[in-house]
Write a protein that holds these residues in place. Structure first.
Motif, PDB file in Angstrom:
ATOM      1  N   PHE A   1      -7.689   2.536   7.922  1.00  0.00           N
ATOM      2  CA  PHE A   1      -7.080   1.516   8.777  1.00  0.00           C
ATOM      3  C   PHE A   1      -7.892   1.336  10.065  1.00  0.00           C
ATOM      4  CE2 PHE A   1      -4.214  -0.037  12.034  1.00  0.00           C
ATOM      5  CZ  PHE A   1      -3.529  -1.052  11.389  1.00  0.00           C
ATOM      6  N   SER A   2      -8.256   2.448  10.703  1.00  0.00           N
ATOM      7  CA  SER A   2      -8.938   2.408  12.001  1.00  0.00           C
ATOM      8  C   SER A   2     -10.323   1.785  11.928  1.00  0.00           C
ATOM      9  CB  SER A   2      -9.055   3.820  12.578  1.00  0.00           C
ATOM     10  OG  SER A   2      -7.790   4.376  12.747  1.00  0.00           O
TER      11      SER A   2
ATOM     12  N   PHE B   1      -9.943  -1.830  11.346  1.00  0.00           N
ATOM     13  CA  PHE B   1      -9.419  -2.399  12.587  1.00  0.00           C
ATOM     14  C   PHE B   1     -10.596  -2.741  13.504  1.00  0.00           C
ATOM     15  CE2 PHE B   1      -8.105  -2.013  16.977  1.00  0.00           C
ATOM     16  CZ  PHE B   1      -6.828  -2.560  17.049  1.00  0.00           C
TER      17      PHE B   1
ATOM     18  N   ASP C   1      -7.164  -1.627   4.227  1.00  0.00           N
ATOM     19  CA  ASP C   1      -8.311  -2.025   5.044  1.00  0.00           C
ATOM     20  C   ASP C   1      -8.125  -3.439   5.583  1.00  0.00           C
ATOM     21  OD1 ASP C   1      -9.382   0.419   4.274  1.00  0.00           O
ATOM     22  OD2 ASP C   1     -10.719  -0.452   2.778  1.00  0.00           O
TER      23      ASP C   1
ATOM     24  N   GLY D   1      -5.641  -3.447   8.332  1.00  0.00           N
ATOM     25  CA  GLY D   1      -6.273  -2.887   9.530  1.00  0.00           C
ATOM     26  C   GLY D   1      -7.124  -3.924  10.242  1.00  0.00           C
TER      27      GLY D   1
END
Length: 175
Positions: free
Chosen positions: A88-89, A92, A148, A151
């Motif tokens: 996710f990060s 992001f 993904d 994110g």
């Protein structure tokens, strides 16, 4: 404000390329090379399992498999959250920097400024999962592409909100 962002376009593209290189390298590693379970076991020891009582009550389906402490064991379950948080990060950040990189080209069309980076990051996520499938001991996952993509969209939407707030602040200053 607009010129400040436009002048940094090369830096934003550099960040996009750096993130893509990290993703490519990461998806080239086998699970055994990438697992954090041995680190967690060494660091926490077998008797120290933070949040064990709460985590042992958590169970959910991800990618067609039930994730839980009971099914996976404590360290693998914790690693699952670390790995998905990393997914996710990183996307992001990729969505955010890609949106900033195309700002120069789409600053007048906010919809395209959001859509193109989001579609591009989703496509890159799909390619990354395909590449991961070519790596031993790794399996591509549609659920990871969706994570993904979410994110990236979150990064893009937060960036757009911040840009809008800055724009509103500048309009108040001009009055």
């Amino acid at each position: 404000m607009h010129n400040k962002l436009k002048n940094k376009t090369k830096w934003f593209w550099g960040a996009v390329i750096a993130i893509e290189l990290i993703l490519f390298y990461s998806s080239s590693m086998t699970y055994k090379q990438q697992t954090s379970v041995p680190f967690l076991e060494r660091t926490l020891g077998h008797s120290n399992k933070p949040f064990y009582n709460g985590l042992s009550k958590v169970s959910f389906n991800y990618g067609g498999k039930t994730q839980s402490v009971e099914n996976d064991g404590y360290y693998h379950f914790v690693e699952f959250f670390i790995r998905k948080g990393a997914h996710f990060s990183i996307y992001f950040l990729l969505g955010l920097f890609l949106c900033l990189a195309v700002y120069k080209y789409f600053s007048r069309n906010k919809f395209l400024m959001m859509l193109i980076p989001w579609l591009a990051t989703t496509g890159l996520a799909a390619f990354d999962e395909f590449h991961q499938g070519l790596t031993g001991g790794r399996t591509p996952s549609v659920s990871d592409v969706i994570l993904d993509s979410i994110g990236a969209l979150t990064g893009i939407l937060i960036l757009m909100l911040v840009l809008w707030l800055i724009e509103q602040h500048h309009k108040k200053d001009k009055l």
